[in-house]
Design a protein around this motif. Sequence first.
Motif, short mmCIF file in Angstrom:
data_model
loop_
_atom_site.label_atom_id
_atom_site.label_comp_id
_atom_site.label_asym_id
_atom_site.label_seq_id
_atom_site.Cartn_x
_atom_site.Cartn_y
_atom_site.Cartn_z
N ASN A 173 -9.68 1.44 8.19
CA ASN A 173 -8.25 1.71 8.33
C ASN A 173 -7.66 1.76 6.93
N ALA A 174 -7.78 2.94 6.32
CA ALA A 174 -7.42 3.08 4.91
C ALA A 174 -5.95 2.78 4.66
N ARG A 175 -5.09 3.20 5.57
CA ARG A 175 -3.66 2.96 5.37
C ARG A 175 -3.36 1.46 5.33
N ALA A 176 -3.91 0.72 6.30
CA ALA A 176 -3.66 -0.73 6.34
C ALA A 176 -4.22 -1.41 5.11
N ALA A 177 -5.40 -1.00 4.67
CA ALA A 177 -6.03 -1.62 3.50
C ALA A 177 -5.23 -1.36 2.23
N LEU A 178 -4.81 -0.10 2.04
CA LEU A 178 -4.10 0.25 0.81
C LEU A 178 -2.70 -0.35 0.77
N ARG A 179 -2.14 -0.65 1.93
CA ARG A 179 -0.80 -1.25 1.95
C ARG A 179 -0.81 -2.67 1.41
#
Length: 250
Positions: free
Chosen positions: A197-203
């Motif tokens: 979950n790239a979005r969750a990780a990068l946030r």
Amino acid sequence: MLRLRNVDLAYGRIQAVRRVSLHVGAGEIVALIGANGAGKTTLLTAVSGLMRPAGGVMEFDGGDLTRMQPDAIVRAGISHVPEGRLVFGPMTVEDNLLLGSFSRRRFGRRLDVRDELDRMYTMFPRLHERRAQAAGTLSGGEQQMLAIARALMAKPRMLLLDEPGMGLAPTVTKEIFRHVVELRDALGLTVLLVEQNARAALRIADRGYVLETGRIILQGQAGELLANRDVQRAYLGRDLDRETQPARAE
């Protein structure tokens, strides 16, 4: 704190990671994102000593990790929360946590782990409620909390987190990631986070690396990667070029 230089990893003749170089500074959350099979889990496996590099150098806090045994790496200050959680199902929650402190209790050192247990129960109240319950009967989110708390029982300076959101509902994933940020902010813990979950990780990350077919193809500040069109198209499920095109007349 952690530095990898030109690391190669292979399964027999199949090369999984090719000349990867990355670094994680003290107190950072660094996300490693990429598709299935990109080599993310393989890289964490090597850092924790469960796989030997075919080439390159891995250093932690100035020391060479490349040939260290896994137990020595834990004692050096790195704990690994594996993909799939891998809690000991028949054992109680508390016994799972006590196993996490094993490296601190070896070689005749008499260390009281009760304070550490109390700290984990304060951080994860649901584990305290279920401390006498078999770990295998916990929900997926509770098992993930247990896996993280078990790793923290070794008092690491760095946590390797492999797919902590796998198979969890979005609200539970959000809670797990909130705990990760709290660990960094409250304890100064350094985190290398692998997450699909790239979005969750990068946030929640400070910086990130994009791994594709065993190679680092992109790196930067987390906000920059979130705004990058190629990252959005490939890993965040958005095609900005299509979104910005005018709608066709019917």
